[in-house]
Design an enzyme around this catalytic site. Structure first.
Site, PDB file in Angstrom:
ATOM      1  N   ARG A  18      69.128  64.871  37.099  1.00  0.00           N
ATOM      2  CA  ARG A  18      67.982  65.282  37.615  1.00  0.00           C
ATOM      3  C   ARG A  18      67.433  66.483  36.962  1.00  0.00           C
ATOM      4  NH1 ARG A  18      67.260  68.086  43.782  1.00  0.00           N
ATOM      5  NH2 ARG A  18      65.025  67.921  43.874  1.00  0.00           N
ATOM      6  N   HIS A  19      66.144  66.753  37.046  1.00  0.00           N
ATOM      7  CA  HIS A  19      65.628  67.910  36.249  1.00  0.00           C
ATOM      8  C   HIS A  19      66.121  69.258  36.767  1.00  0.00           C
ATOM      9  CE1 HIS A  19      62.982  68.656  39.700  1.00  0.00           C
ATOM     10  NE2 HIS A  19      62.738  67.364  39.963  1.00  0.00           N
ATOM     11  N   GLU A  51      58.846  61.098  40.325  1.00  0.00           N
ATOM     12  CA  GLU A  51      59.434  61.108  41.887  1.00  0.00           C
ATOM     13  C   GLU A  51      58.300  60.276  42.781  1.00  0.00           C
ATOM     14  OE1 GLU A  51      61.339  61.313  43.694  1.00  0.00           O
ATOM     15  OE2 GLU A  51      62.006  63.367  43.666  1.00  0.00           O
TER      16      GLU A  51
END
Length: 205
Positions: free
Chosen positions: A8-9, A82
């Site tokens: 995940r970022h 997303e």
């Protein structure tokens, strides 16, 4: 077989009250950049055959920090974005309840299938994200994918055979790592929501 490093970022700015972010293109905060630097150190000895990231800037920046100094291309894939939240984007829960009576409750009852006006369901997200990852399953070696909390949960649900109704049972903190072994007909999850600095044994050269 390929080993998928599904990250995940890093952290982005949060506001109170919290808002639906979806595909709104927020950059990393300084904390998010620091988190990515920790993974740059942790993954320094791991070679990657391919890198694919969401085209939103928070994912592109996370990947660029982790791979700084390495050769090779970072492929941006909009299928890893997303979830699109349509008319919910940028609104608080109170805003949604006021403007779209009953919609927030309907989403809670059908998290997999509910689509806000102009947006997607998590089933839609899973279809596009799994297609993107499936194209990487034929590679031999390590593959880095940097995406989002909702996207990663949808991919993990697919790999685990878990109904999307339960996707929020899977922790996906900012800049945490998931590990999956990918074969064309079998995906095996070997790690979920891992932090840098822990004594995990990553595949080597």
């Amino acid at each position: 077989m390929s080993t998928l490093f599904l990250l995940r970022h890093g952290a982005i700015a949060q506001y109170e009250p919290r808002r639906f972010i979806g595909q709104t293109d927020h950059p990393l905060t300084e904390e998010g950049r620091r988190q990515a630097e920790l993974w740059r150190e942790a993954l320094a000895g791991v070679p990657f055959e391919a890198v694919a990231v969401s085209d939103l800037c928070r994912c592109r920046e996370t990947a660029a920090i982790i791979l700084r100094g390495r050769e090779g291309d970072i492929r941006c894939d909009p299928r890893l974005r997303e979830i699109a939240l349509g008319e919910f984007e940028g609104l608080t829960v109170d805003d949604v309840q006021a403007r779209f009576p009953g919609a927030y409750e309907r989403r809670g009852c059908d998290i997999a299938g509910f689509r806000p006006v102009g947006g997607e369901s998590f089933a839609d997200v899973q279809t596009r994200a799994v297609a993107a990852v499936s194209e990487l399953a034929h590679l031999c070696g390590n593959v880095l994918v940097v995406a989002h909390g909702g996207v990663n949960r949808a991919i993990l649900c697919h790999a685990l055979g878990l109904d999307l109704a339960h996707l929020f049972r899977l922790g996906q903190d900012y800049c945490r790592l998931n590990l999956l072994d990918l074969e064309p007909d079998c995906w095996r999850v070997t790690g979920v929501n891992l932090a840098p600095g822990l004594p995990w044994q990553f595949p080597g050269p």
